[in-house]
Design an enzyme around this catalytic site. Structure first.
Site, short mmCIF file in Angstrom:
data_model
loop_
_atom_site.label_atom_id
_atom_site.label_comp_id
_atom_site.label_asym_id
_atom_site.label_seq_id
_atom_site.Cartn_x
_atom_site.Cartn_y
_atom_site.Cartn_z
N LYS A 119 0.84 -1.20 0.00
CA LYS A 119 0.00 0.00 0.00
C LYS A 119 0.88 1.26 0.00
CE LYS A 119 -3.80 -2.48 2.21
NZ LYS A 119 -4.62 -2.78 3.39
N GLN A 128 -4.57 -1.66 9.81
CA GLN A 128 -4.52 -2.98 9.19
C GLN A 128 -5.06 -4.04 10.15
OE1 GLN A 128 -3.71 -3.44 6.01
NE2 GLN A 128 -3.80 -5.67 6.02
N ASP A 176 -10.98 2.83 4.43
CA ASP A 176 -11.32 1.40 4.34
C ASP A 176 -12.85 1.21 4.27
OD1 ASP A 176 -9.35 -0.57 4.24
OD2 ASP A 176 -8.82 -0.33 6.36
N1 GUN Z 1 -6.83 -6.95 6.34
C1 GUN Z 1 -7.15 -7.66 5.23
N2 GUN Z 1 -7.71 -6.86 4.29
C2 GUN Z 1 -7.74 -5.61 4.83
C3 GUN Z 1 -8.21 -4.37 4.34
O1 GUN Z 1 -8.74 -4.23 3.22
N3 GUN Z 1 -8.05 -3.31 5.18
C4 GUN Z 1 -7.49 -3.44 6.42
N4 GUN Z 1 -7.40 -2.35 7.19
N5 GUN Z 1 -7.06 -4.59 6.91
C5 GUN Z 1 -7.18 -5.66 6.11
#
Ligand code: GUN
Length: 294
Positions: free
Chosen positions: A52, A96, A119
């Site tokens: 990311k 995350q 998110d």
């Molecule tokens: N863990 C797995 N997929 C995601 C996501 O799209 N966002 C976040 N914050 N954590 C994750």
């Protein structure tokens, strides 16, 4: 059979976003800034967050990575979230998941300022999504919709079967596919670990979206001819022939299912890169809303 090429489409989207960033810079305005909080050192989570941050660099965003110890208290994490909420420099941020056991995930999601919740996990944004109001759509479901859109996959009147009811993928996907409009207008069945005779349901599906985390769960005899298959699974399976000691495996037995499918996503190179591209898109949107407010 057509491959829904998430790698290619995500690169197109990143190029489009990079163009937007150039325009923002040319006007002398502040570029979008995404922050990510990661707690602990789980290998897979570190890999995702690393991707990311690299994607931010590629499109010209600013990025901030906040790495916290696995033993951090809930209060300390909530304090960090509060700092990002009130930092005017940051347009959007993510925490995350998953989080260590001592931390209540629901409290964390509620603590994120909904205007910075790129998110789309805050109940306010999730509720807005369910009510067809403008919001941040969670990045993985958003990426799947974008693939359907860019490849012109017909969803209206189709029977979509979602496998897995996670808050991140299955649940929002089931809502989005049933919404009015394109992509949407599907008749949706949400299946999960308690579903009986799942193969009877998947065999009736025009579209299958699987987010289960069981390698090669979906076999050719579970799908009908002409099905569209979207594989969200990304499980690390030990593989001594690989330098890193594992391979990434999806929920779908690609070899056999692809022979019956009209459209299918590969793993890797399908949904994964789309998730990152759509997170960037949400951050661009957050910056727009932020600058309109200030
Ligand atoms: N863990 C797995 N997929 C995601 C996501 O799209 N966002 C976040 N914050 N954590 C994750």
């Amino acid at each position: 059979m057509i491959i829904l090429d998430g790698k290619k489409i995500s690169n197109d989207i990143k190029d489009e976003i990079a163009e937007e960033v150039k325009k923002i810079k040319a006007k002398g305005e502040k570029v979008p800034h995404l922050a990510a909080i990661i707690v602990g050192n789980d290998g897979a989570s570190l890999t995702y967050v690393g991707s990311k941050v690299r994607a931010c660099e590629r499109v010209g965003f600013e990025s901030t990575l906040v790495q916290l110890s696995n033993t951090i208290s809930e209060v300390e994490l909530l304090d960090t979230i509060e700092e990002l909420n009130s930092d005017d420099n940051i347009d959007g941020f993510i925490v995350q998941l998953p989080l260590p056991d001592q931390i209540d995930e629901q409290k964390v999601l509620l603590a994120v300022n909904p205007d910075k919740d790129v998110d789309g996990f805050h109940p306010m944004n999730f509720g807005r999504m369910a009510l067809d109001m403008s919001t941040f759509i969670p990045a993985t479901p958003f990426g799947i919709l974008e693939l359907f859109d860019r490849y012109g996959v017909e969803t209206s009147g189709k029977h979509t079967v979602v496998i897995g009811r996670s808050h991140i993928v299955g649940r929002p996907m089931s809502i989005l596919m049933g919404r009015k409009g394109f992509p949407g207008n599907s008749t949706v069945t949400l299946t999960h670990s308690r579903t009986k005779n799942i193969e009877d349901i998947t065999r009736q599906a025009d579209i299958i979206i699987t987010a289960l985390g069981i390698p090669e769960f979906l076999k050719a005899d579970m799908v009908k001819e002409g099905v569209t298959v979207v594989d969200v699974g990304i499980t690390r399976v030990p593989d001594v022939s690989k330098k890193r000691g594992y391979k990434i495996t999806g929920d779908v037995d690609f070899e056999s299912v692809s022979k019956k499918a009209s459209y299918i996503t590969p793993v890797p190179g399908g949904v994964g890169p789309m998730t990152i591209a759509m997170l960037l898109k949400n951050t661009l949107l957050a910056r727009e809303r932020h600058s309109n407010k200030s």
